[in-house]
Design a protein around this motif. Structure first.
Motif, PDB file in Angstrom:
ATOM      1  N   HIS A 117       9.523   2.223  -6.753  1.00  0.00           N
ATOM      2  CA  HIS A 117       9.526   2.498  -5.320  1.00  0.00           C
ATOM      3  C   HIS A 117      10.358   3.738  -5.053  1.00  0.00           C
ATOM      4  CE1 HIS A 117      11.298   1.749  -1.146  1.00  0.00           C
ATOM      5  NE2 HIS A 117       9.999   1.983  -0.952  1.00  0.00           N
ATOM      6  N   GLY A 118       9.742   4.726  -4.433  1.00  0.00           N
ATOM      7  CA  GLY A 118      10.465   5.939  -4.089  1.00  0.00           C
ATOM      8  C   GLY A 118       9.603   6.904  -3.314  1.00  0.00           C
ATOM      9  N   HIS A 119      10.239   7.759  -2.539  1.00  0.00           N
ATOM     10  CA  HIS A 119       9.546   8.781  -1.751  1.00  0.00           C
ATOM     11  C   HIS A 119       8.492   8.162  -0.835  1.00  0.00           C
ATOM     12  CE1 HIS A 119      11.518  11.804  -4.263  1.00  0.00           C
ATOM     13  NE2 HIS A 119      11.219  11.022  -5.275  1.00  0.00           N
ATOM     14  N   GLY A 120       8.784   6.943  -0.364  1.00  0.00           N
ATOM     15  CA  GLY A 120       7.863   6.275   0.548  1.00  0.00           C
ATOM     16  C   GLY A 120       6.652   5.661  -0.120  1.00  0.00           C
ATOM     17  N   HIS A 121       6.646   5.613  -1.448  1.00  0.00           N
ATOM     18  CA  HIS A 121       5.501   5.084  -2.186  1.00  0.00           C
ATOM     19  C   HIS A 121       5.938   3.911  -3.056  1.00  0.00           C
ATOM     20  CE1 HIS A 121       4.355   9.251  -1.250  1.00  0.00           C
ATOM     21  NE2 HIS A 121       3.103   8.814  -1.268  1.00  0.00           N
ATOM     22  N   LEU A 122       5.050   2.952  -3.209  1.00  0.00           N
ATOM     23  CA  LEU A 122       5.248   1.825  -4.108  1.00  0.00           C
ATOM     24  C   LEU A 122       4.131   1.819  -5.137  1.00  0.00           C
ATOM     25  CD1 LEU A 122       6.494  -0.918  -4.970  1.00  0.00           C
ATOM     26  CD2 LEU A 122       4.931  -1.999  -3.309  1.00  0.00           C
ATOM     27  N   PHE A 123       4.515   2.016  -6.396  1.00  0.00           N
ATOM     28  CA  PHE A 123       3.555   1.918  -7.489  1.00  0.00           C
ATOM     29  C   PHE A 123       3.674   0.508  -8.047  1.00  0.00           C
ATOM     30  CE2 PHE A 123       4.628   6.445  -7.125  1.00  0.00           C
ATOM     31  CZ  PHE A 123       3.357   6.939  -6.876  1.00  0.00           C
ATOM     32  N   SER A 124       2.724  -0.333  -7.630  1.00  0.00           N
ATOM     33  CA  SER A 124       2.842  -1.773  -7.853  1.00  0.00           C
ATOM     34  C   SER A 124       2.046  -2.270  -9.044  1.00  0.00           C
ATOM     35  CB  SER A 124       2.400  -2.534  -6.597  1.00  0.00           C
ATOM     36  OG  SER A 124       1.064  -2.211  -6.239  1.00  0.00           O
ATOM     37  N   GLY A 125       1.380  -1.388  -9.775  1.00  0.00           N
ATOM     38  CA  GLY A 125       0.631  -1.817 -10.945  1.00  0.00           C
ATOM     39  C   GLY A 125      -0.384  -2.878 -10.596  1.00  0.00           C
ATOM     40  N   ASP A 126      -0.302  -4.016 -11.305  1.00  0.00           N
ATOM     41  CA  ASP A 126      -1.239  -5.114 -11.069  1.00  0.00           C
ATOM     42  C   ASP A 126      -0.547  -6.323 -10.448  1.00  0.00           C
ATOM     43  OD1 ASP A 126      -3.191  -3.537 -12.136  1.00  0.00           O
ATOM     44  OD2 ASP A 126      -3.535  -4.745 -13.930  1.00  0.00           O
ATOM     45  N   THR A 127       0.590  -6.109  -9.788  1.00  0.00           N
ATOM     46  CA  THR A 127       1.256  -7.214  -9.095  1.00  0.00           C
ATOM     47  C   THR A 127       0.687  -7.367  -7.694  1.00  0.00           C
ATOM     48  OG1 THR A 127       3.295  -7.006 -10.378  1.00  0.00           O
ATOM     49  CG2 THR A 127       3.469  -8.084  -8.232  1.00  0.00           C
ATOM     50  N   LEU A 128       0.747  -6.327  -6.907  1.00  0.00           N
ATOM     51  CA  LEU A 128       0.219  -6.348  -5.539  1.00  0.00           C
ATOM     52  C   LEU A 128      -0.975  -5.418  -5.449  1.00  0.00           C
ATOM     53  CD1 LEU A 128       0.403  -7.057  -2.493  1.00  0.00           C
ATOM     54  CD2 LEU A 128       1.975  -5.110  -2.257  1.00  0.00           C
TER      55      LEU A 128
END
Length: 254
Positions: A117-128
């Motif tokens: 989570h950073g710069h207003g972005h969430l890299f959630s992969g395959d969780t969400l």
């Protein structure tokens, strides 16, 4: 910063977040080709962020390291990700050049899954996923629900960047679970319009997901009642509701 999803395989996204000069972090390169093609257009990877060990998320790493041998690879501590140059876990930070990401442990899909989570972005992969969540291959319902709760608590304007273009099929299930949800109806129409012209349905704000995603809404009366009807038993405990909802989705066919 410029966000770009690079389509891969049938429905994966490799995410890049770059600056004005073309330097970029690359998230979950399941195959190298899309990244190498982007490099021909001026993209220069400066780091790889890996959310979990599945091949469709890390399969391109070796080829990218062959092209850029000094590229740092940030990944969870898991022997199934041998390319990692720095292991990261809950509470850690990834800091490289102008980029800063907080690391959140989000087990459930896999036991070592992390999100960035950073710069207003969430890299959630395959969780969400948009309007969904990942299957629980290695975790428990309680673990996955805790992980989703953590992600849902991030700022509402966070842009969710997940690993797959599953949104249209997820919308079909969500509408069965929560048919009277007006926000979900609007989101579904938006999705249909986007996919009719092959546009990505992502990123999407976390606020939208909290309004529309049944897996983030297990505490609502509407979702609890629908899951209880499907299960044939009154469900009160939120973990039980989530577990039954995930089982329902596992067997759902639109």
């Amino acid at each position: 910063m410029r966000l770009q999803p690079l389509p891969a395989f049938e429905d994966n996204y490799i995410w890049t977040l770059g600056d004005a000069s073309g330097n970029a972090i690359v998230v979950d390169p399941g195959e190298a080709g899309p990244v190498l093609a982007a490099a021909e257009d001026g993209l220069t990877p400066i780091a790889l962020l890996l959310t979990h060990h599945h091949a469709d998320h890390i399969g391109g790493v070796d080829a990218l390291l062959a092209r850029w041998p000094d590229l740092p690879v940030f990944a969870p501590d898991d022997p199934r990700i041998p390319q990692a140059t720095r292991h990261v876990g809950d509470g850690d930070a990834v800091e490289i050049a102008a980029w800063h990401f907080d690391v959140l442990a989000v087990p459930g899909h896999t036991r070592t899954h992390v999100a960035f989570h950073g710069h207003g972005h969430l890299f959630s992969g395959d969780t969400l996923f948009s309007l969904g969540c990942g299957r629980m291959f290695e975790g428990t319902p309680a673990q996955m629900l805790t992980s989703l709760d953590r992600l849902a608590a991030l700022p509402a304007d966070t842009l969710v960047c997940c690993g797959h273009e599953y949104t249209r099929s997820n919308a079909a299930f969500a509408r069965v679970v929560d048919p009277d949800n007006a926000a979900l109806r609007r989101r579904e129409q938006e999705i249909l319009d986007m996919r009719s012209t092959s546009r990505p349905t992502l990123p999407v704000t976390l606020a939208s997901e909290c309004d529309c995603n049944p897996f983030l809404r297990v505490d609502t009366d509407a979702v609890r009642a629908a899951v209880s009807r499907q299960a044939g038993i009154a469900l009160i405990d939120r973990v039980d509701v989530f577990a039954a909802l995930r089982r329902w989705k596992d067997g759902f066919r639109a």
